[in-house]
Scaffold this motif. Structure first.
Motif, PDB file in Angstrom:
ATOM      1  N   GLN A  91       0.840  -1.198   0.000  1.00 16.72           N
ATOM      2  CA  GLN A  91       0.000   0.000   0.000  1.00 16.72           C
ATOM      3  C   GLN A  91       0.879   1.253   0.000  1.00 16.72           C
ATOM      4  O   GLN A  91       0.567   2.244  -0.682  1.00 16.72           O
ATOM      5  CB  GLN A  91      -0.919  -0.018   1.224  1.00 16.72           C
ATOM      6  CG  GLN A  91      -2.039   1.021   1.153  1.00 16.72           C
ATOM      7  CD  GLN A  91      -2.969   0.944   2.349  1.00 16.72           C
ATOM      8  OE1 GLN A  91      -2.541   0.679   3.469  1.00 16.72           O
ATOM      9  NE2 GLN A  91      -4.250   1.175   2.139  1.00 16.72           N
ATOM     10  N   ALA A  92       1.983   1.208   0.733  1.00 17.36           N
ATOM     11  CA  ALA A  92       2.934   2.334   0.737  1.00 17.36           C
ATOM     12  C   ALA A  92       3.532   2.529  -0.647  1.00 17.36           C
ATOM     13  O   ALA A  92       3.740   3.663  -1.096  1.00 17.36           O
ATOM     14  CB  ALA A  92       4.042   2.078   1.764  1.00 17.36           C
ATOM     15  N   GLY A  93       3.833   1.418  -1.346  1.00 20.94           N
ATOM     16  CA  GLY A  93       4.364   1.521  -2.707  1.00 20.94           C
ATOM     17  C   GLY A  93       3.377   2.154  -3.658  1.00 20.94           C
ATOM     18  O   GLY A  93       3.760   2.895  -4.574  1.00 20.94           O
ATOM     19  N   LEU A  94       2.096   1.911  -3.426  1.00 21.51           N
ATOM     20  CA  LEU A  94       1.061   2.510  -4.273  1.00 21.51           C
ATOM     21  C   LEU A  94       0.980   4.016  -4.076  1.00 21.51           C
ATOM     22  O   LEU A  94       0.642   4.758  -4.994  1.00 21.51           O
ATOM     23  CB  LEU A  94      -0.292   1.857  -3.944  1.00 21.51           C
ATOM     24  CG  LEU A  94      -1.473   2.137  -4.880  1.00 21.51           C
ATOM     25  CD1 LEU A  94      -1.161   1.675  -6.301  1.00 21.51           C
ATOM     26  CD2 LEU A  94      -2.710   1.419  -4.370  1.00 21.51           C
ATOM     27  N   ARG A  95       1.319   4.491  -2.866  1.00 18.98           N
ATOM     28  CA  ARG A  95       1.280   5.916  -2.558  1.00 18.98           C
ATOM     29  C   ARG A  95       2.644   6.587  -2.726  1.00 18.98           C
ATOM     30  O   ARG A  95       2.785   7.779  -2.456  1.00 18.98           O
ATOM     31  CB  ARG A  95       0.817   6.126  -1.104  1.00 18.98           C
ATOM     32  CG  ARG A  95      -0.509   5.462  -0.747  1.00 18.98           C
ATOM     33  CD  ARG A  95      -1.656   6.071  -1.500  1.00 18.98           C
ATOM     34  NE  ARG A  95      -1.844   7.462  -1.164  1.00 18.98           N
ATOM     35  CZ  ARG A  95      -2.551   8.311  -1.890  1.00 18.98           C
ATOM     36  NH1 ARG A  95      -3.073   7.913  -3.039  1.00 18.98           N
ATOM     37  NH2 ARG A  95      -2.682   9.574  -1.512  1.00 18.98           N
ATOM     38  N   PHE A  96       3.645   5.831  -3.187  1.00 21.23           N
ATOM     39  CA  PHE A  96       5.054   6.252  -3.169  1.00 21.23           C
ATOM     40  C   PHE A  96       5.259   7.603  -3.847  1.00 21.23           C
ATOM     41  O   PHE A  96       5.853   8.507  -3.279  1.00 21.23           O
ATOM     42  CB  PHE A  96       5.902   5.179  -3.862  1.00 21.23           C
ATOM     43  CG  PHE A  96       7.382   5.360  -3.677  1.00 21.23           C
ATOM     44  CD1 PHE A  96       8.017   4.826  -2.578  1.00 21.23           C
ATOM     45  CD2 PHE A  96       8.132   6.059  -4.601  1.00 21.23           C
ATOM     46  CE1 PHE A  96       9.378   4.983  -2.397  1.00 21.23           C
ATOM     47  CE2 PHE A  96       9.495   6.217  -4.441  1.00 21.23           C
ATOM     48  CZ  PHE A  96      10.114   5.672  -3.336  1.00 21.23           C
ATOM     49  N   ASP A  97       4.771   7.758  -5.078  1.00 20.26           N
ATOM     50  CA  ASP A  97       5.000   8.990  -5.835  1.00 20.26           C
ATOM     51  C   ASP A  97       3.879  10.015  -5.649  1.00 20.26           C
ATOM     52  O   ASP A  97       3.888  11.062  -6.289  1.00 20.26           O
ATOM     53  CB  ASP A  97       5.137   8.672  -7.338  1.00 20.26           C
ATOM     54  CG  ASP A  97       6.390   7.867  -7.623  1.00 20.26           C
ATOM     55  OD1 ASP A  97       7.426   8.204  -7.035  1.00 20.26           O
ATOM     56  OD2 ASP A  97       6.329   6.908  -8.401  1.00 20.26           O
ATOM     57  N   GLN A  98       2.911   9.723  -4.791  1.00 20.82           N
ATOM     58  CA  GLN A  98       1.767  10.613  -4.641  1.00 20.82           C
ATOM     59  C   GLN A  98       1.764  11.354  -3.302  1.00 20.82           C
ATOM     60  O   GLN A  98       1.398  12.521  -3.245  1.00 20.82           O
ATOM     61  CB  GLN A  98       0.461   9.803  -4.772  1.00 20.82           C
ATOM     62  CG  GLN A  98       0.349   9.069  -6.107  1.00 20.82           C
ATOM     63  CD  GLN A  98      -0.875   8.173  -6.157  1.00 20.82           C
ATOM     64  OE1 GLN A  98      -1.808   8.327  -5.364  1.00 20.82           O
ATOM     65  NE2 GLN A  98      -0.887   7.236  -7.075  1.00 20.82           N
ATOM     66  N   ASN A  99       2.175  10.659  -2.227  1.00 20.50           N
ATOM     67  CA  ASN A  99       2.110  11.268  -0.893  1.00 20.50           C
ATOM     68  C   ASN A  99       3.263  10.709  -0.056  1.00 20.50           C
ATOM     69  O   ASN A  99       3.186   9.609   0.488  1.00 20.50           O
ATOM     70  CB  ASN A  99       0.759  10.952  -0.242  1.00 20.50           C
ATOM     71  CG  ASN A  99       0.536  11.740   1.035  1.00 20.50           C
ATOM     72  OD1 ASN A  99       1.445  11.914   1.842  1.00 20.50           O
ATOM     73  ND2 ASN A  99      -0.671  12.220   1.227  1.00 20.50           N
ATOM     74  N   ILE A 100       4.358  11.471   0.037  1.00 18.43           N
ATOM     75  CA  ILE A 100       5.564  10.996   0.713  1.00 18.43           C
ATOM     76  C   ILE A 100       5.291  10.685   2.186  1.00 18.43           C
ATOM     77  O   ILE A 100       5.678   9.633   2.699  1.00 18.43           O
ATOM     78  CB  ILE A 100       6.688  12.038   0.580  1.00 18.43           C
ATOM     79  CG1 ILE A 100       7.169  12.104  -0.877  1.00 18.43           C
ATOM     80  CG2 ILE A 100       7.856  11.702   1.503  1.00 18.43           C
ATOM     81  CD1 ILE A 100       8.246  13.135  -1.118  1.00 18.43           C
ATOM     82  N   ALA A 101       4.622  11.600   2.890  1.00 22.97           N
ATOM     83  CA  ALA A 101       4.381  11.411   4.329  1.00 22.97           C
ATOM     84  C   ALA A 101       3.540  10.158   4.594  1.00 22.97           C
ATOM     85  O   ALA A 101       3.866   9.351   5.474  1.00 22.97           O
ATOM     86  CB  ALA A 101       3.692  12.650   4.903  1.00 22.97           C
TER      87      ALA A 101
END
Length: 663
Positions: A91-101
């Motif tokens: 799930q973190a990888g899915l948000r990797f380039d969208q929301n760093i925090a």
């Protein structure tokens, strides 16, 4: 001054990695093999792992597809502690380039869940998550945290996992930091360690080996070892040549362009870089567009074509590589110098002022010291371990001498740290005065947002109350009157024998029937009885059936829609989907629609895709319609997020995420 600027250029040209994701060069074969495995009689745990791999593959290509596989993997994980923990990693990888925090928070959640699990699989995922976490620190221009995470977190875990591929990749990433800091000898040491580990196996792959070769090529070029770089370029080309769509060609063409520039073969340099830019356009690789255009600028500048150099550098600054502060610093200085070469002194001075302003805000001189201090500390730690392992064989005198040596080194590091701490305190005091003013402004902004939410809530509540009132008035009042008129006409017709032969009377009765049906349809649309009686899932199915037409196919995909959602939230979700369908039918001219609705704990996800005409998103700023504004108001009221993806002729995709516990 020139020496400092050159150092800043090298520091600014930082490698910006994506998350630790190495797909085999034969991507189609890789995907086919995963899908074939899913068709075999295997247990749920194995299926979960395959779905996680599919989610990881699609995470940087199609987020909707990635989310589908991620949810399937979660459902198949059962009570397996390891599989449930790595759900947050992917799930973190899915948000990797969208929301760093948010991505970093999810990585730390995975770390906390995996820490009690002591096996090679857990160590491997922890090594990868610390690698990714550190890369996100580099996205924030925090190179010290990046190197510290690689040396002290990711690398020890990779060694525990006994995965030579991960060990090799980490050594290579560490080497790149020193390469960009102009310490080519130390960079070569780590890069060589990385290539050796990658070739050692048993997890050997052409994809990771190509990555290792390309990173070594860059260091050789920066160290002016063109012939060795040329030989290695030929080696990596034999690996990636059978796969023309591989993203490895982005780096290959960039480094080949650098090689030709250093050899003063400017024509072939521009040719190679243009081929790389073409690949970057095909793969939508924004950062590589920046690096390739920057190398093209260097080629034009070296051959004295400063007009083309200026235009190319201005184009390079439009891509997201410029978001890194040191890259901006390099571009500002190079632009000032290029304008000076063109005799345009006014813009040259303006860019030089920007360079000076940004330079003051960066800790230029301390950057290299910090990196070396961290590496010295790591090396000291490694050597301490060697001393302890040989303690039985060495004399007390030798041990004491070694301890004094490392104590002195430690004292030097502490002195450097204290000096940095003092500088940090001075910087903090300067920033604190400005931060107070910013906090005051933020408080005012928060109050304004709260007031706006109250207004929105009142508007939505008023709208729903008015819908209910009007629907009841139509159904009970006007509907009853029309039904009474119909009964009276029918009764009169039955009492007069000649009346049934009157065609006009029959037409009037039919029109009354149609009017009553249309009135009931309008009332149902204003307050959906299905939602009140049977819940959101059935109400959405009825809504899909209503909008389904001969020229409009709708694929509705519900996942885990619960029955415990409060009625007000169900009604808001229903209105949101209703507005989406209404906008598509009115404006999109679409023939196919895909609607996905899924519930994940306290979040509700809506994905709406059509193959309609699409539009330019900028026109929404001047559009007069209120449909999208109503949509955004409802989503914002529920603490949700909305993402709009569209372009003329390419259809429209809308992703909505809603908090089910929003007040």
């Amino acid at each position: 001054m020139k020496k400092i600027v050159y150092l800043l250029f090298l520091l600014g040209f930082l490698p910006v990695f994506s998350k630790g994701q190495f797909i085999p060069l034969d991507e189609k074969g890789y995907l086919d093999s995963l899908h074939q495995k899913l068709k075999q009689p295997i247990d749920d745990s194995t299926k979960a792992r395959i779905n996680y791999n599919l989610s990881d593959y699609w995470s940087s290509r199609d987020t909707v597809q990635s989310k589908v596989y991620l949810l399937k993997a979660k459902q198949l994980s059962g009570n397996n502690a390891f599989l449930n923990a790595i759900y947050f990693y992917y799930q973190a990888g899915l948000r990797f380039d969208q929301n760093i925090a948010e991505s970093q928070q999810l990585y730390m959640k995975t770390e906390a869940l995996l820490k009690p699990i002591r096996n090679t699989d857990a160590y491997y995922i922890r090594a990868k998550l610390w690698n990714n976490y550190s890369i996100l620190e580099q996205y924030k221009d925090n190179k010290e945290a990046y190197l510290q995470g690689m040396l002290n977190k990711a690398l020890p875990l990779a060694k525990l996992s006994e995965r030579n591929d991960e060990i090799g990749l980490l050594y290579i990433n560490i080497g790149l930091v020193f390469s960009n800091a102009k310490n080519y000898k130390k960079a070569e040491h780590y890069l060589t360690l990385g290539l050796t580990a990658l070739k050692r196996g048993p997890y050997y792959s052409a994809s990771t080996l190509a990555y290792g070769y390309l990173r070594n090529i860059k260091n050789l070029l920066l160290d002016n070892k063109e012939q060795q770089a040329r030989s290695m370029l030929d080696s990596v080309f034999t690996i990636i040549a059978p796969y023309p769509n591989s993203d490895n060609f982005l780096d290959y063409y960039e480094y080949e362009g650098m090689y030709y520039r250093l050899a003063r073969d400017y024509k072939n340099s521009i040719h190679s870089l243009d081929k790389g830019i073409e690949v970057a356009e095909q793969l939508s690789a924004a950062y590589n567009k920046y690096t390739l255009q920057f190398q093209k600028y260097k080629t034009y500048s070296d051959q004295g074509d400063f007009k083309s150099a200026k235009n190319t550098l201005l184009l390079a600054m439009q891509y997201n590589g410029i978001s890194i502060a040191l890259n901006r610093l390099t571009c500002f200085y190079e632009l000032a110098n290029t304008y000076r070469q063109l005799g345009e002194y006014k813009p040259a001075f303006a860019w030089l002022e920007k360079y000076a302003s940004l330079q003051d805000s960066l800790h230029k001189v301390n950057t290299l010291d910090k990196l070396n201090a961290l590496e010295v500390k790591y090396q000291s730690s490694e050597k301490e371990k060697q001393i302890l392992s040989l303690q039985a064989e060495k004399s007390a005198t030798e041990l004491q001498a070694q301890k004094r040596l490392y104590t002195n080194r430690l004292l030097i590091i502490i002195c450097i740290f204290l000096a940095l701490l003092i500088l940090g305190a001075i910087y903090y005091y300067w920033r604190n005065s400005k931060q107070k003013e910013l906090n005051h402004q933020q408080q005012l902004k928060d109050l304004e947002q709260k007031q706006q939410l109250k207004v929105t809530q009142a508007m939505l509540d008023g709208e729903e109350r008015e819908r209910v009132r009007v629907a009841r008035d139509l159904h009970d009042g006007l509907g009853g009157m029309l039904a009474g008129v119909k009964l009276n006409l029918s009764g009169w017709a039955n009492e007069h024998a000649e009346a049934p032969q009157d065609k006009d009377l029959g037409k009037v009765i039919d029109q009354l029937d149609n009017s009553v049906s249309e009135l009931r349809r309008i009332a149902q649309n204003m307050i959906p009885e299905t939602l009140l009686k049977f819940g959101l899932d059935q109400a959405l199915k009825d809504l899909v059936s209503f909008y389904m037409q001969e020229n409009l196919t709708i694929d509705f995909q519900p996942f885990n829609i619960g029955t415990n959602i409060t009625l007000s939230i169900q009604l808001n979700i229903y209105r949101i989907v209703q507005e989406l369908f209404s906008n598509t039918v009115k404006h999109a001219n679409a023939t196919q629609v895909v609607l996905q609705c899924s519930q994940n704990e306290k979040n509700f996800l809506i994905t709406f895709e059509d193959n309609g005409r699409g539009f330019e998103p900028n026109i929404l700023n001047s559009a007069k319609g209120i449909g999208l504004n109503n949509l955004r108001s409802r989503v914002e009221f529920m603490n949700g997020k909305i993402e709009l993806i569209t372009a003329p002729g390419e259809g429209t995709t809308i992703n909505i995420e809603i908090e089910l516990d929003a007040k």
